[in-house]
Scaffold this motif. Structure first.
Motif, PDB file in Angstrom:
ATOM      1  N   TYR A 171       0.771  -1.383  -0.142  1.00  0.00           N
ATOM      2  CA  TYR A 171      -0.108   0.029  -0.036  1.00  0.00           C
ATOM      3  C   TYR A 171       0.796   1.255   0.090  1.00  0.00           C
ATOM      4  O   TYR A 171       0.783   2.167  -0.535  1.00  0.00           O
ATOM      5  CB  TYR A 171      -0.873  -0.304   1.323  1.00  0.00           C
ATOM      6  CG  TYR A 171      -1.752   1.189   1.855  1.00  0.00           C
ATOM      7  CD1 TYR A 171      -2.517   1.854   0.720  1.00  0.00           C
ATOM      8  CD2 TYR A 171      -1.598   1.607   2.900  1.00  0.00           C
ATOM      9  CE1 TYR A 171      -3.005   2.913   0.860  1.00  0.00           C
ATOM     10  CE2 TYR A 171      -2.457   2.828   3.244  1.00  0.00           C
ATOM     11  CZ  TYR A 171      -3.128   3.330   2.173  1.00  0.00           C
ATOM     12  OH  TYR A 171      -3.723   4.545   2.355  1.00  0.00           O
ATOM     13  N   LEU A 174       2.443   2.819  -3.122  1.00  0.00           N
ATOM     14  CA  LEU A 174       1.761   3.817  -4.030  1.00  0.00           C
ATOM     15  C   LEU A 174       2.394   4.975  -3.947  1.00  0.00           C
ATOM     16  O   LEU A 174       2.393   5.696  -5.207  1.00  0.00           O
ATOM     17  CB  LEU A 174       0.067   3.672  -3.458  1.00  0.00           C
ATOM     18  CG  LEU A 174      -0.649   2.546  -3.931  1.00  0.00           C
ATOM     19  CD1 LEU A 174      -1.827   2.736  -3.101  1.00  0.00           C
ATOM     20  CD2 LEU A 174      -0.943   2.516  -5.441  1.00  0.00           C
ATOM     21  N   ARG A 185       4.947  -0.271 -11.224  1.00  0.00           N
ATOM     22  CA  ARG A 185       4.002   0.945 -11.028  1.00  0.00           C
ATOM     23  C   ARG A 185       2.669   0.792 -11.732  1.00  0.00           C
ATOM     24  O   ARG A 185       1.658   0.917 -11.104  1.00  0.00           O
ATOM     25  CB  ARG A 185       4.717   2.131 -11.708  1.00  0.00           C
ATOM     26  CG  ARG A 185       3.998   3.352 -12.058  1.00  0.00           C
ATOM     27  CD  ARG A 185       3.950   4.107 -10.986  1.00  0.00           C
ATOM     28  NE  ARG A 185       3.032   4.001  -9.635  1.00  0.00           N
ATOM     29  CZ  ARG A 185       3.171   4.414  -8.532  1.00  0.00           C
ATOM     30  NH1 ARG A 185       4.195   5.320  -8.266  1.00  0.00           N
ATOM     31  NH2 ARG A 185       2.482   4.090  -7.599  1.00  0.00           N
ATOM     32  N   ARG A 186       2.998   0.181 -12.871  1.00  0.00           N
ATOM     33  CA  ARG A 186       1.498  -0.161 -13.849  1.00  0.00           C
ATOM     34  C   ARG A 186       0.847  -1.343 -12.956  1.00  0.00           C
ATOM     35  O   ARG A 186      -0.591  -1.310 -12.958  1.00  0.00           O
ATOM     36  CB  ARG A 186       1.825  -0.669 -15.161  1.00  0.00           C
ATOM     37  CG  ARG A 186       2.105   0.502 -16.114  1.00  0.00           C
ATOM     38  CD  ARG A 186       2.069  -0.265 -17.519  1.00  0.00           C
ATOM     39  NE  ARG A 186       3.084  -1.115 -17.660  1.00  0.00           N
ATOM     40  CZ  ARG A 186       4.410  -0.775 -18.070  1.00  0.00           C
ATOM     41  NH1 ARG A 186       5.086   0.288 -18.177  1.00  0.00           N
ATOM     42  NH2 ARG A 186       5.340  -2.096 -18.054  1.00  0.00           N
ATOM     43  N   ASP A 189      -0.736   0.215  -9.328  1.00  0.00           N
ATOM     44  CA  ASP A 189      -1.858   1.075  -9.742  1.00  0.00           C
ATOM     45  C   ASP A 189      -3.150   0.287 -10.363  1.00  0.00           C
ATOM     46  O   ASP A 189      -4.231   0.426  -9.981  1.00  0.00           O
ATOM     47  CB  ASP A 189      -1.728   2.098 -10.823  1.00  0.00           C
ATOM     48  CG  ASP A 189      -0.668   3.040 -10.344  1.00  0.00           C
ATOM     49  OD1 ASP A 189      -0.476   3.138  -9.023  1.00  0.00           O
ATOM     50  OD2 ASP A 189       0.056   3.759 -11.104  1.00  0.00           O
ATOM     51  N   ARG A 190      -2.833  -0.755 -11.324  1.00  0.00           N
ATOM     52  CA  ARG A 190      -4.086  -1.669 -11.738  1.00  0.00           C
ATOM     53  C   ARG A 190      -4.767  -2.415 -10.570  1.00  0.00           C
ATOM     54  O   ARG A 190      -6.029  -2.249 -10.538  1.00  0.00           O
ATOM     55  CB  ARG A 190      -3.349  -2.513 -12.842  1.00  0.00           C
ATOM     56  CG  ARG A 190      -4.534  -3.244 -13.604  1.00  0.00           C
ATOM     57  CD  ARG A 190      -3.553  -4.074 -14.561  1.00  0.00           C
ATOM     58  NE  ARG A 190      -2.540  -3.479 -15.585  1.00  0.00           N
ATOM     59  CZ  ARG A 190      -1.291  -4.057 -15.752  1.00  0.00           C
ATOM     60  NH1 ARG A 190      -1.028  -4.945 -15.126  1.00  0.00           N
ATOM     61  NH2 ARG A 190      -0.625  -3.483 -16.479  1.00  0.00           N
ATOM     62  N   TRP A 192      -4.624  -1.513  -7.464  1.00  0.00           N
ATOM     63  CA  TRP A 192      -5.271  -0.683  -6.410  1.00  0.00           C
ATOM     64  C   TRP A 192      -6.532   0.025  -6.931  1.00  0.00           C
ATOM     65  O   TRP A 192      -7.322   0.582  -6.084  1.00  0.00           O
ATOM     66  CB  TRP A 192      -4.641   0.480  -5.862  1.00  0.00           C
ATOM     67  CG  TRP A 192      -3.446  -0.203  -4.565  1.00  0.00           C
ATOM     68  CD1 TRP A 192      -2.406  -1.008  -4.774  1.00  0.00           C
ATOM     69  CD2 TRP A 192      -4.114  -0.460  -3.092  1.00  0.00           C
ATOM     70  NE1 TRP A 192      -2.208  -1.364  -3.387  1.00  0.00           N
ATOM     71  CE2 TRP A 192      -2.927  -1.248  -2.616  1.00  0.00           C
ATOM     72  CE3 TRP A 192      -5.310  -0.100  -2.638  1.00  0.00           C
ATOM     73  CZ2 TRP A 192      -3.617  -1.348  -1.109  1.00  0.00           C
ATOM     74  CZ3 TRP A 192      -5.516  -0.513  -1.250  1.00  0.00           C
ATOM     75  CH2 TRP A 192      -4.482  -0.907  -0.484  1.00  0.00           C
ATOM     76  N   ALA A 193      -6.688   0.034  -8.385  1.00  0.00           N
ATOM     77  CA  ALA A 193      -7.724   0.598  -9.002  1.00  0.00           C
ATOM     78  C   ALA A 193      -9.114  -0.333  -8.988  1.00  0.00           C
ATOM     79  O   ALA A 193     -10.145   0.123  -9.245  1.00  0.00           O
ATOM     80  CB  ALA A 193      -7.632   0.941 -10.391  1.00  0.00           C
TER      81      ALA A 193
END
Ligand code: GSH
Length: 208
Positions: A171, A174, A185-186, A189-190, A192-193
């Motif tokens: 977490y 991020l 990174r990708r 983010d994917r 956590w979206a």
């Protein structure tokens, strides 16, 4: 199958967010007991019957109690098979492997980095600890970057509980400068979206 009686114990502003994410993925309703770690009741029954460590999270399903945030998610995965499940024995082994990996190789460095860059009041931050923790993050971030080459998720093309457990412990990553780890990174983010990730962050009061 009758509706299970699920109780999730602990404030969402804690590791409990990892389990809120899981229960949201599984679309399982649960009763929340948002007890905080400073509440003396946590050191008394029934909490100590469920977890003698007097820590959160604890999850109780139809009277069966499990503690350790990632063990709870792996248990829920076995108990309630879903789209994100680990199916073969080998996948389940990878579930254990990545849970142990992220808890032993990443969690402490990630948290120490957060505390000493953002988390603590400025006067209490130690720049040396922040630098050391960031240095310790390089190897595991490199391992994850390599693992994610040519794949969207850790085990392949589909999001599984392996991604959920790993990303949820990460977490604080991020907010890390991950320019040298574009795959991480990708992926982060994917993950956590997803609805469950957003629900977990909202539960702890974030306005996202
Ligand atoms: N490895 C455990 C750690 C549990 C833990 O340390 N929980 C914290 C809150 S996030 C706690 O209950 N702390 C109270 C204490 O240490 O007395 C897990 O992942 O569930």
């Amino acid at each position: 199958m009758s509706t299970p009686n699920i109780k999730l114990i602990g404030t969402p502003a804690s590791r409990v967010m990892r389990n809120i994410w899981m229960l949201t993925e599984l679309k399982l309703p649960f009763e929340a007991d948002p007890i905080v770690t400073t509440d003396p009741a946590l050191k008394q029954p029934p909490y100590t019957d469920w977890n003698p460590n007097a820590k959160i999270p604890i999850c109780v399903v139809d009277g069966f109690a499990v503690y350790e945030s990632l063990a709870i998610n792996l248990y829920l995965d076995m108990k309630f098979p879903s789209q994100i499940s680990l199916n073969s024995i080998e996948e389940k082994a990878q579930g254990i492997q990545w849970a142990m990996w992220v808890l032993t190789e990443v969690e402490m460095h990630s948290f120490n980095w957060y505390l000493n860059t953002n988390g603590k009041p400025e006067a209490e931050r130690d720049a040396n600890v922040a630098t050391t923790s960031w240095g310790k993050m390089q190897k595991p971030l490199g391992v994850l970057e390599k693992t994610l080459i040519g794949r969207a998720y850790i085990l392949g093309g589909n999001f599984t509980v392996v991604d959920l457990n790993t990303a949820s412990v990460m977490y604080r990553a991020l907010a890390m400068p991950l320019e040298n780890f574009p795959g991480v990174r990708r992926w982060l983010d994917r993950c956590w979206a997803r609805e469950g990730g957003i629900a977990a962050r909202r539960a702890r009061g974030e306005s996202i």
